[in-house]
Motif scaffolding. Structure first.
Motif: not given
Ligand SMILES: C[S@@+](CC[C@H](N)C(=O)[O-])C[C@H]1O[C@@H](n2cnc3c(N)ncnc32)[C@H](O)[C@@H]1O
Length: 247
Positions: A47-54
């Motif tokens: 449920g965590m929100r993770v930004l995968d940048l690039g």
């Protein structure tokens, strides 16, 4: 060509994925191995929100969504979000991988939205700017994490004169912004915005770099890593892992 070099016991989660799929969607060293390594330092929970940048072709987002039940925002300035959405659908995680095309300098998110931001083999494109951590951290919740895996040197090069000959022809374009782990630790610590929890060379660096070089097909354009790694007999080129918690 020996393609069985990456040991399944070192990366048991990555070993569950089709190596051809991983290779076909890689834009650099094995992204799943890198994100599996990084995940060992992150308290990921469903449920965590993770930004995968690039994120490139979003394989790291798909991996984290499937293996840890997180929700991943798969962000890249160049890759088609439609193609990344198709990849997420093919692996049954379209409900938890949200692709978008965006520049890392103009992120369209609410402040303190993410539990974590990760960057696999992409942070060097924007993260060496002294101002970037201060910009990025605003999108992370207090107590949340930023985790990076990318290319490092095992010693800091102060000038082109300190670089080995094989790096010099492309030094300004490809190597002048590569740093040591110590440099990265200080780069983040001096902001006082984060508590650095892990700053180390990836134990599997050599394996991953050499696997990448071996995996290039004959006739395929050489890139800077492919040219340099076989000439690096002193172990200068490596991969680093940097994880920090937002203060
Ligand atoms: C070497 S690729 C790695 C991609 C992927 N993480 C992987 O490991 O396969 C670097 C990625 O960073 C992306 N990138 C570079 N600069 C960027 C920026 N300013 N904003 C967003 N993405 C960027 C590129 O488009 C590219 O997909």
């Amino acid at each position: 060509m020996n393609r069985a070099a990456i040991s399944p016991s070192a990366f048991p989660l990555t070993a569950k994925y089709d190596p051809q799929w991983v290779r076909d969607n890689a834009l650099g060293e094995n992204a799943l191995c890198q994100v599996e390594s990084l995940a060992r330092h992150l308290p990921l929970r469903a449920g965590m929100r993770v930004l995968d940048l690039g994120c490139g072709k979003a394989t790291s987002s798909i991996f984290l969504a499937r293996e840890f039940g997180i929700q991943a925002w798969a962000a890249d300035e160049a890759t088609s979000p439609t193609e990344n959405h198709k990849r997420a659908m093919e692996l049954q995680c379209e409900a938890s991988v949200f692709p978008l095309q965006v520049d890392a300098h103009s992120l369209p998110f609410a402040k303190e939205f993410f539990d974590a931001v990760i960057a696999i083999d992409s942070f060097l494109y924007f993260g060496t700017d002294d101002r970037y951590l201060g910009y990025l951290i605003q999108f992370v919740k207090p107590g949340g994490f930023i985790g990076v895996v990318d290319i490092a040197f095992t010693r800091e090069l102060q000038s082109i004169e300190e670089a080995p000959g094989y790096l010099r022809p492309q030094y300004a374009k490809h190597w002048s912004y590569v740093h040591s782990v110590q440099w990265w630790k200080q780069h983040w610590e001096k902001t006082a915005l984060v508590d650095v929890q892990c700053a180390e060379l990836l134990p599997e660096s050599d394996e991953l770099l050499r696997d990448y070089v071996r995996g290039r097909l004959p006739g395929q354009d050489e890139d800077s890593i492919m040219r340099a790694v076989p000439r690096d007999h002193e172990g200068l080129i490596s991969l680093f892992c940097l994880v920090a918690r937002k203060c």
